[in-house]
Design an enzyme around this catalytic site. Sequence first.
Site, PDB file in Angstrom:
ATOM      1  N   SER A  82     -20.789  36.095  15.830  1.00  0.00           N
ATOM      2  CA  SER A  82     -20.995  34.718  16.291  1.00  0.00           C
ATOM      3  C   SER A  82     -21.945  34.031  15.329  1.00  0.00           C
ATOM      4  O   SER A  82     -22.819  34.679  14.738  1.00  0.00           O
ATOM      5  CB  SER A  82     -21.610  34.713  17.691  1.00  0.00           C
ATOM      6  OG  SER A  82     -22.092  33.416  18.022  1.00  0.00           O
ATOM      7  N   TYR A  88     -27.770  38.088  23.514  1.00  0.00           N
ATOM      8  CA  TYR A  88     -26.526  37.818  22.782  1.00  0.00           C
ATOM      9  C   TYR A  88     -26.817  37.654  21.287  1.00  0.00           C
ATOM     10  O   TYR A  88     -26.109  38.216  20.446  1.00  0.00           O
ATOM     11  CB  TYR A  88     -25.897  36.546  23.350  1.00  0.00           C
ATOM     12  CG  TYR A  88     -24.539  36.188  22.785  1.00  0.00           C
ATOM     13  CD1 TYR A  88     -23.400  36.911  23.142  1.00  0.00           C
ATOM     14  CD2 TYR A  88     -24.378  35.118  21.918  1.00  0.00           C
ATOM     15  CE1 TYR A  88     -22.156  36.576  22.648  1.00  0.00           C
ATOM     16  CE2 TYR A  88     -23.135  34.770  21.423  1.00  0.00           C
ATOM     17  CZ  TYR A  88     -22.021  35.502  21.792  1.00  0.00           C
ATOM     18  OH  TYR A  88     -20.789  35.166  21.286  1.00  0.00           O
TER      19      TYR A  88
HETATM   20  P1  NDP Z   1     -13.459  35.632  26.707  1.00  0.00           P
HETATM   21  O1  NDP Z   1     -14.489  35.908  27.739  1.00  0.00           O
HETATM   22  O2  NDP Z   1     -12.566  34.454  26.853  1.00  0.00           O
HETATM   23  O3  NDP Z   1     -12.577  36.940  26.470  1.00  0.00           O
HETATM   24  C1  NDP Z   1     -13.253  38.150  26.252  1.00  0.00           C
HETATM   25  C2  NDP Z   1     -12.274  39.233  25.884  1.00  0.00           C
HETATM   26  O4  NDP Z   1     -13.024  40.432  25.663  1.00  0.00           O
HETATM   27  C3  NDP Z   1     -11.284  39.494  26.995  1.00  0.00           C
HETATM   28  O5  NDP Z   1     -10.036  39.863  26.460  1.00  0.00           O
HETATM   29  C4  NDP Z   1     -11.939  40.668  27.725  1.00  0.00           C
HETATM   30  O6  NDP Z   1     -11.001  41.523  28.356  1.00  0.00           O
HETATM   31  C5  NDP Z   1     -12.581  41.426  26.583  1.00  0.00           C
HETATM   32  N1  NDP Z   1     -13.675  42.232  27.089  1.00  0.00           N
HETATM   33  C6  NDP Z   1     -14.864  41.809  27.593  1.00  0.00           C
HETATM   34  N2  NDP Z   1     -15.571  42.856  28.036  1.00  0.00           N
HETATM   35  C7  NDP Z   1     -14.800  43.953  27.806  1.00  0.00           C
HETATM   36  C8  NDP Z   1     -14.978  45.329  28.057  1.00  0.00           C
HETATM   37  N3  NDP Z   1     -16.076  45.827  28.659  1.00  0.00           N
HETATM   38  N4  NDP Z   1     -13.998  46.194  27.675  1.00  0.00           N
HETATM   39  C9  NDP Z   1     -12.873  45.723  27.085  1.00  0.00           C
HETATM   40  N5  NDP Z   1     -12.635  44.432  26.847  1.00  0.00           N
HETATM   41  C10 NDP Z   1     -13.597  43.555  27.211  1.00  0.00           C
HETATM   42  O7  NDP Z   1     -14.290  35.530  25.332  1.00  0.00           O
HETATM   43  P2  NDP Z   1     -13.936  34.810  23.948  1.00  0.00           P
HETATM   44  O8  NDP Z   1     -12.510  34.936  23.623  1.00  0.00           O
HETATM   45  O9  NDP Z   1     -14.575  33.494  23.952  1.00  0.00           O
HETATM   46  O10 NDP Z   1     -14.820  35.729  22.964  1.00  0.00           O
HETATM   47  C11 NDP Z   1     -14.271  36.764  22.191  1.00  0.00           C
HETATM   48  C12 NDP Z   1     -15.293  37.199  21.167  1.00  0.00           C
HETATM   49  O11 NDP Z   1     -15.677  36.074  20.380  1.00  0.00           O
HETATM   50  C13 NDP Z   1     -16.578  37.759  21.766  1.00  0.00           C
HETATM   51  O12 NDP Z   1     -17.059  38.819  20.964  1.00  0.00           O
HETATM   52  C14 NDP Z   1     -17.517  36.577  21.710  1.00  0.00           C
HETATM   53  O13 NDP Z   1     -18.866  36.966  21.672  1.00  0.00           O
HETATM   54  C15 NDP Z   1     -17.075  35.938  20.405  1.00  0.00           C
HETATM   55  N6  NDP Z   1     -17.440  34.529  20.292  1.00  0.00           N
HETATM   56  C16 NDP Z   1     -16.949  33.569  21.152  1.00  0.00           C
HETATM   57  C17 NDP Z   1     -17.313  32.263  21.007  1.00  0.00           C
HETATM   58  C18 NDP Z   1     -16.836  31.176  21.915  1.00  0.00           C
HETATM   59  O14 NDP Z   1     -17.407  30.056  21.863  1.00  0.00           O
HETATM   60  N7  NDP Z   1     -15.797  31.394  22.725  1.00  0.00           N
HETATM   61  C19 NDP Z   1     -18.244  31.834  19.944  1.00  0.00           C
HETATM   62  C20 NDP Z   1     -18.669  32.903  19.077  1.00  0.00           C
HETATM   63  C21 NDP Z   1     -18.280  34.185  19.262  1.00  0.00           C
HETATM   64  P3  NDP Z   1     -10.882  41.658  29.966  1.00  0.00           P
HETATM   65  O15 NDP Z   1     -10.850  40.271  30.520  1.00  0.00           O
HETATM   66  O16 NDP Z   1      -9.597  42.417  30.124  1.00  0.00           O
HETATM   67  O17 NDP Z   1     -12.077  42.458  30.412  1.00  0.00           O
END
Ligand code: NDP
Length: 237
Positions: free
Chosen positions: A132, A146
Amino acid sequence: MSTFKGKSVLVLGGSRGIGAAIVRRFAADGATVTFTYAGSQDAAQQLATETGSTAVFTDSANRDAVISRVRDSGPLDILVVNAGIAIFGDALDQDPDAIDRLFQINIQAPYHASVEAARQMPEGGRIIVIGSVNGDRMPVPGMASYAVSKSALQGLARGLARDFGPRGITINVVQPGPVDTDANPENGPMRDLLHSFMAIKRHGRPEEVAGMVAWLAGPEAGFVTGAMHTIDGAFGA
Ligand code: NDP
């Protein structure tokens, strides 16, 4: 498109948001894609059906499950570690167990998955971790855990690039700014504050992040490693 035809891809955390866009991109470009999910079984099954990919349950908070998943996936051409969570609130009030779980998902899983993938990865392999821009800049209170976790990924990429570079394996971090997903919806309460930090005053799209991931995974990026790639509308500038 057949850029990734014949390539084996594992996306950790692919059921929603940025991870789902990455799954769609690699599948559209011809790869054989497996992705993990934890809480979103229905979304995962739908995405698997839509894209012809394979969805498997693996909780990224479970270190040994992550290692087993990567090991049992066989030789991967491309590993993408996307799963990540955020916890908001006063650091003085937060449950230490919840913070440790965040570190397990956001730091320990990327580390162990990357190392495990490299054991079997062929020359030319690619490891891409979703960090991020908060690894560089944290302009608001309440998200220190975070920020810690996303800064840690920078050391992960720098260090493992040295370990795996001689084998032609690259490792890079993609650092998005605000991206429109369930975790950070563009129409959410943070919208105006987040946009005030940016030169391009909108949230990014998951597909834009997936495009950067695809470039890093592709044949033009073989000399790119140990680096952070920020895609943030100048949030961090
Ligand atoms: P979402 O919350 O929309 O999606 C998160 C994803 O990660 C889901 O597919 C979820 O799967 C999976 N996930 C979360 N926890 C677990 C776990 N314990 N085991 C397996 N899978 C897991 O997040 P984003 O798409 O927004 O974020 C994705 C990545 O991008 C993250 O690393 C986030 O920190 C990073 N990011 C996002 C930003 C944003 O503004 N959106 C900005 C900068 C970075 P499930 O639902 O099946 O548990």
